[in-house]
Motif scaffolding. Structure first.
Motif, mmCIF file in Angstrom:
data_model
loop_
_atom_site.group_PDB
_atom_site.id
_atom_site.type_symbol
_atom_site.label_atom_id
_atom_site.label_comp_id
_atom_site.label_asym_id
_atom_site.label_seq_id
_atom_site.Cartn_x
_atom_site.Cartn_y
_atom_site.Cartn_z
ATOM 1 N N ARG A 1 8.087 -8.251 -11.031
ATOM 2 C CA ARG A 1 9.320 -7.475 -11.126
ATOM 3 C C ARG A 1 9.389 -6.268 -10.720
ATOM 4 O O ARG A 1 10.282 -5.490 -10.183
ATOM 5 N N ALA A 2 8.344 -5.534 -11.273
ATOM 6 C CA ALA A 2 7.999 -3.817 -11.203
ATOM 7 C C ALA A 2 7.707 -3.699 -9.737
ATOM 8 O O ALA A 2 7.975 -2.459 -9.309
ATOM 9 N N ARG A 3 7.274 -4.607 -8.899
ATOM 10 C CA ARG A 3 7.127 -4.582 -7.229
ATOM 11 C C ARG A 3 8.550 -4.564 -6.731
ATOM 12 O O ARG A 3 8.665 -4.010 -5.339
ATOM 13 N N ILE A 4 9.514 -4.975 -7.060
ATOM 14 C CA ILE A 4 10.829 -5.138 -6.354
ATOM 15 C C ILE A 4 11.206 -3.938 -6.014
ATOM 16 O O ILE A 4 11.618 -3.659 -4.741
ATOM 17 N N PRO A 5 11.366 -2.859 -6.891
ATOM 18 C CA PRO A 5 11.865 -1.581 -6.490
ATOM 19 C C PRO A 5 11.046 -0.871 -5.317
ATOM 20 O O PRO A 5 11.408 -0.208 -4.482
ATOM 21 N N ILE A 6 9.674 -1.167 -5.277
ATOM 22 C CA ILE A 6 8.991 -0.626 -4.161
ATOM 23 C C ILE A 6 8.895 -1.365 -2.972
ATOM 24 O O ILE A 6 9.257 -0.676 -2.113
ATOM 25 N N LEU A 7 9.416 -2.560 -2.772
ATOM 26 C CA LEU A 7 9.875 -3.216 -1.726
ATOM 27 C C LEU A 7 11.329 -2.649 -1.363
ATOM 28 O O LEU A 7 11.421 -2.319 0.037
ATOM 29 N N ASP A 8 12.153 -2.322 -2.259
ATOM 30 C CA ASP A 8 13.346 -1.632 -1.873
ATOM 31 C C ASP A 8 13.215 -0.305 -0.933
ATOM 32 O O ASP A 8 13.911 -0.166 -0.202
ATOM 33 N N HIS A 9 12.206 0.264 -1.584
ATOM 34 C CA HIS A 9 11.772 1.726 -1.070
ATOM 35 C C HIS A 9 11.348 1.382 0.286
ATOM 36 O O HIS A 9 11.706 2.253 1.317
ATOM 37 N N TYR A 10 10.306 0.563 0.628
ATOM 38 C CA TYR A 10 9.928 0.260 1.940
ATOM 39 C C TYR A 10 10.944 -0.121 2.859
ATOM 40 O O TYR A 10 11.099 0.497 3.915
ATOM 41 N N ARG B 1 11.129 -9.196 -0.601
ATOM 42 C CA ARG B 1 12.149 -8.658 -1.889
ATOM 43 C C ARG B 1 12.910 -9.904 -2.357
ATOM 44 O O ARG B 1 13.016 -10.064 -3.354
ATOM 45 N N ARG B 2 13.715 -10.411 -1.436
ATOM 46 C CA ARG B 2 14.543 -11.526 -1.898
ATOM 47 C C ARG B 2 13.780 -12.605 -2.535
ATOM 48 O O ARG B 2 14.370 -13.221 -3.589
ATOM 49 N N GLU B 3 12.978 -12.821 -1.846
ATOM 50 C CA GLU B 3 12.066 -14.005 -2.228
ATOM 51 C C GLU B 3 11.440 -13.672 -3.605
ATOM 52 O O GLU B 3 11.178 -14.719 -4.345
ATOM 53 N N MET B 4 10.906 -12.507 -3.965
ATOM 54 C CA MET B 4 10.313 -12.114 -5.047
ATOM 55 C C MET B 4 11.132 -12.175 -6.106
ATOM 56 O O MET B 4 10.939 -12.732 -7.343
ATOM 57 N N ALA B 5 12.463 -11.702 -6.064
ATOM 58 C CA ALA B 5 13.697 -11.873 -7.045
ATOM 59 C C ALA B 5 13.808 -13.338 -7.239
ATOM 60 O O ALA B 5 13.818 -13.667 -8.505
ATOM 61 N N ASP B 6 13.930 -14.079 -6.400
ATOM 62 C CA ASP B 6 14.129 -15.541 -6.685
ATOM 63 C C ASP B 6 12.829 -16.224 -7.328
ATOM 64 O O ASP B 6 13.035 -16.743 -8.228
ATOM 65 N N LEU B 7 11.816 -15.796 -6.960
ATOM 66 C CA LEU B 7 10.493 -16.169 -7.483
ATOM 67 C C LEU B 7 10.375 -15.744 -8.917
ATOM 68 O O LEU B 7 10.088 -16.885 -9.946
ATOM 69 N N THR B 8 10.614 -14.633 -9.201
ATOM 70 C CA THR B 8 10.680 -14.403 -10.758
ATOM 71 C C THR B 8 11.610 -15.244 -11.586
ATOM 72 O O THR B 8 11.196 -15.440 -12.700
ATOM 73 N N GLU B 9 12.869 -15.528 -11.106
ATOM 74 C CA GLU B 9 13.795 -16.090 -11.740
ATOM 75 C C GLU B 9 12.994 -17.674 -11.839
ATOM 76 O O GLU B 9 13.167 -18.310 -12.983
ATOM 77 N N ARG B 10 12.721 -18.373 -10.917
ATOM 78 C CA ARG B 10 11.990 -19.440 -11.001
ATOM 79 C C ARG B 10 10.797 -19.548 -11.928
ATOM 80 O O ARG B 10 10.593 -20.540 -12.580
ATOM 81 N N TRP B 11 10.156 -18.435 -11.935
ATOM 82 C CA TRP B 11 9.016 -18.268 -13.023
ATOM 83 C C TRP B 11 9.543 -18.390 -14.275
ATOM 84 O O TRP B 11 8.862 -19.091 -15.235
#
Length: 153
Positions: free
Chosen positions: A94-103, A135-145
């Motif tokens: 989850r901490a990586r998601i804002p980094i992807l937003d920045h990219y 980024r979208r997939e990571m957000a979904d992945l953390t919810e599924r996790w």
């Protein structure tokens, strides 16, 4: 070599192979595998049989990349290092998601600066689209996790 040392070396090697600097990989592996919740730099150095100077650079890297949290000791003298409580990998992800937003935002800006028919622009668009997708997939992945983790308990 005892079991802890072997586990640290094996995991440390995998982390190093994936791009984490060697000492940071070993420190992170040690913090994951060792039983305590918090460590001083001196404890990490002793546990890994390395110099305190080696630990300093490693924990700097680990805190900057959000793999380890630094907090002040209650006595106010020195710092303690720990992994995030509970869901270590979910929190790190989850901490990586804002980094992807920045990219994505940076790539949007770069794309806008290039000619619409340039090959470089096309590569940047592809790169931006990849990071937006990731980024979208990571957000979904953390919810599924989180759902999976709840079912496992």
């Amino acid at each position: 070599m005892d079991g802890l040392a072997q586990a640290v070396e094996r995991l440390g090697q995998v982390l190093e192979d994936s791009g984490i600097p060697r000492m940071a990989a070993r420190v992170f592996a040690y913090i994951l595998a060792e039983d305590r919740d918090r460590y001083t730099a001196a404890e990490l150095a002793e546990g890994l049989s390395v110099s305190p100077a080696a630990i300093s650079g490693a924990v700097r890297y680990l805190t900057q990349t959000r793999l380890v949290v630094r907090e002040r000791r209650p006595s106010g003298r020195g710092d303690l290092y720990r992994i995030v409580d509970g869901d270590v990998w979910g929190t790190i992800t989850r901490a990586r998601i804002p980094i992807l937003d920045h990219y994505v935002a940076s790539l949007d800006e770069a794309v806008a600066l290039l000619d619409s028919d340039s090959r470089g622009r096309a590569r940047l668009v592809e790169t931006r689209d990849f990071f937006a997708f990731t980024r979208r997939e990571m957000a979904d992945l953390t919810e599924r996790w989180e759902e999976y983790r709840a079912r496992q308990r």
